[in-house]
Design a protein around this motif. Structure first.
Motif, PDB file in Angstrom:
ATOM      1  N   GLU A 260       9.739 -29.263  27.321  1.00  0.00           N
ATOM      2  CA  GLU A 260       8.763 -28.409  27.996  1.00  0.00           C
ATOM      3  C   GLU A 260       9.273 -26.969  28.083  1.00  0.00           C
ATOM      4  O   GLU A 260       8.503 -26.016  27.899  1.00  0.00           O
TER       5      GLU A 260
ATOM      6  N   VAL B 119       0.598 -37.839  24.289  1.00  0.00           N
ATOM      7  CA  VAL B 119      -0.476 -36.920  24.664  1.00  0.00           C
ATOM      8  C   VAL B 119      -0.074 -36.139  25.915  1.00  0.00           C
ATOM      9  O   VAL B 119      -0.256 -34.914  25.986  1.00  0.00           O
ATOM     10  N   ALA B 120       0.504 -36.836  26.890  1.00  0.00           N
ATOM     11  CA  ALA B 120       0.921 -36.169  28.125  1.00  0.00           C
ATOM     12  C   ALA B 120       2.032 -35.163  27.862  1.00  0.00           C
ATOM     13  O   ALA B 120       2.029 -34.044  28.413  1.00  0.00           O
TER      14      ALA B 120
ATOM     15  N   ARG C 213       2.629 -33.569  25.057  1.00  0.00           N
ATOM     16  CA  ARG C 213       2.044 -32.444  24.315  1.00  0.00           C
ATOM     17  C   ARG C 213       1.238 -31.536  25.233  1.00  0.00           C
ATOM     18  O   ARG C 213       1.223 -30.313  25.064  1.00  0.00           O
ATOM     19  N   GLU C 214       0.568 -32.124  26.221  1.00  0.00           N
ATOM     20  CA  GLU C 214      -0.192 -31.305  27.171  1.00  0.00           C
ATOM     21  C   GLU C 214       0.726 -30.502  28.075  1.00  0.00           C
ATOM     22  O   GLU C 214       0.433 -29.359  28.422  1.00  0.00           O
ATOM     23  N   ARG C 215       1.878 -31.084  28.467  1.00  0.00           N
ATOM     24  CA  ARG C 215       2.820 -30.369  29.330  1.00  0.00           C
ATOM     25  C   ARG C 215       3.604 -29.319  28.559  1.00  0.00           C
ATOM     26  O   ARG C 215       3.824 -28.209  29.041  1.00  0.00           O
TER      27      ARG C 215
ATOM     28  N   PRO D  45       1.183 -27.625  22.231  1.00  0.00           N
ATOM     29  CA  PRO D  45       0.702 -28.414  21.080  1.00  0.00           C
ATOM     30  C   PRO D  45       1.592 -28.357  19.846  1.00  0.00           C
ATOM     31  O   PRO D  45       1.269 -27.718  18.858  1.00  0.00           O
TER      32      PRO D  45
ATOM     33  N   HIS E 178      -6.798 -37.298  18.467  1.00  0.00           N
ATOM     34  CA  HIS E 178      -6.741 -36.516  19.715  1.00  0.00           C
ATOM     35  C   HIS E 178      -6.473 -35.045  19.429  1.00  0.00           C
ATOM     36  O   HIS E 178      -7.121 -34.166  19.998  1.00  0.00           O
TER      37      HIS E 178
ATOM     38  N   THR F  57      -8.988 -31.827  20.215  1.00  0.00           N
ATOM     39  CA  THR F  57      -8.613 -30.825  21.211  1.00  0.00           C
ATOM     40  C   THR F  57      -8.114 -29.542  20.576  1.00  0.00           C
ATOM     41  O   THR F  57      -7.658 -28.643  21.281  1.00  0.00           O
TER      42      THR F  57
ATOM     43  N   ALA G 219      -6.122 -25.976  23.780  1.00  0.00           N
ATOM     44  CA  ALA G 219      -4.887 -25.839  24.546  1.00  0.00           C
ATOM     45  C   ALA G 219      -4.199 -24.529  24.157  1.00  0.00           C
ATOM     46  O   ALA G 219      -4.483 -23.938  23.139  1.00  0.00           O
TER      47      ALA G 219
END
Length: 372
Positions: free
Chosen positions: A214, A316-317, A319-321, A324, A361, A365, A369
């Protein structure tokens, strides 16, 4: 979203080299059959647990047998004369028709630092940059060469016979050169910022806590904003360890099993990190004192384990935190005992069950993002 296999590789040191290399070859061929896109191979000279001294030599044997894009993960530039690396990389790039990513780094194995007289961390970083700059200069010109730096020189000014090609250094198949990528381990990585400045790719190491990945995403965004470069995840690869089974309970049992290669992997790396005062990158929580950090905590954070559905949710979580990233690298493990069957199942499920849904996904998206 491309999928790759990243191998240090890491094996118990009592195993024979021939058996280890044969196993790593078999695993690479399996990755190709399963549709993996990339193969990353590390370089270590002085550890029988990490037996590949020449990733280019190992991958050259695989080139005619696979469709993979090959990547050095990494060539530790302070340990080599830049002209030698430049010539070997150019040759390999032609041998594979341009299927090469040049992964570079300053080196991470203390015994290699001592072997080559590169024990000073600041000097290793400077020599890495000196080396890559010299390689780029060699690839960017014809003879005569007169390139000098603090450590090395590349000079051919007298023995040049153009009609016979004598004195001419080879240029890569990909022009002006293969894509360059650098690995990142520290949370506030100077290498990440430098990669953005120079247009290189970034590989977030698998042997770091998720919070470090992150942090790399934040550093990438900050560096891109500061440089005015367009936002993109295509030059960012995230490496992680995986264990995928039919159920969450089965996968969890495997990663904590006494015979687990994932357990051995992080026992090995966390032990070296403790001895070198570098455990911080493996801590799920930086505030935890070193003596309170357990192997089980590290495994739970660094290994994405579960059913295919659970692993997809975790990716997915993440990558969202983090941001991308558009490349995922699976860390390869030792196949002793039950681990061959376990990892082969993981590779199959990752390629056939997780990645198609992850790609769906990402496509759904895309653009929604904030890219790093």
């Amino acid at each position: 979203m491309r999928l790759g296999l990243f191998m240090m590789p890491l094996h118990p040191p009592e195993r024979g080299m021939q058996a280890m290399l044969a196993e790593d070859t078999e695993k690479s061929l399996l990755a190709d059959r399963l549709g993996f896109d990339e193969l990353w191979i590390g370089e270590h000279f002085s550890a029988t647990s990490e037996p590949i001294a020449s990733p280019l030599m190992f991958m050259a044997a695989l080139a005619p047998r696979t469709k993979l894009t090959f990547a050095t993960g990494v060539i530790n530039l302070p340990n080599h004369h830049p002209a030698k690396v430049a010539a070997e990389v150019a040759q390999f790039d032609h041998m594979t028709g341009g299927r090469l990513i040049l992964g570079i780094g300053p080196g991470g194995l203390p015994s290699d630092w001592e072997l080559f007289g590169n024990t000073d961390a600041m000097q290793r970083g400077k020599r890495m940059l000196e080396s890559v700059d010299m390689m780029l200069a060699i690839w960017g010109q014809d003879p005569p060469y007169d390139i000098a730096g603090p450590t090395w020189s590349a000079r051919i000014t007298q023995a040049v016979i153009p009609e016979f090609g004598i004195g001419t250094m080879p240029k890569p198949h990909q022009r002006p050169h293969p894509p360059i990528a650098i690995t990142a381990r520290a949370a506030d990585s100077f290498g990440v910022r430098m990669a953005v400045e120079r247009g290189w790719g970034v590989v977030s190491a698998n042997f770091v806590a998720e919070r470090i990945v992150e942090a790399h995403g934040r550093t990438l965004r900050e560096a891109r904003d500061a440089s005015g470069r367009p936002a993109s995840g295509t030059a960012w690869r995230v490496a992680r360890n995986f264990c995928i089974a039919a159920t969450d309970a089965e996968a969890q049992a495997r990663i904590f099993d006494a015979a687990s290669a994932n357990r051995y992997y992080f026992h090995y790396l966390s032990t070296l990190a403790r001895r070198g005062g570098q455990l911080a990158t493996l801590k799920p929580d930086l505030a935890t004192p070193d003596e309170a950090v357990t192997l089980e905590q590290i495994i739970a954070d660094c290994v994405i384990a579960g059913s295919a559905a659970t692993v997809l949710d975790r990716l997915v979580a993440l990558r969202e935190r983090a941001g991308p990233f558009d490349h995922l690298l699976m860390a390869g493990l030792d196949w002793s005992g039950p681990n061959a069957a376990w990892e082969q199942e993981t590779m199959c499920r990752l390629a056939h069950e997780v990645m198609p849904r992850l790609r769906q996904h990402v496509a759904a998206t895309q653009g929604t993002a904030t890219a790093p």
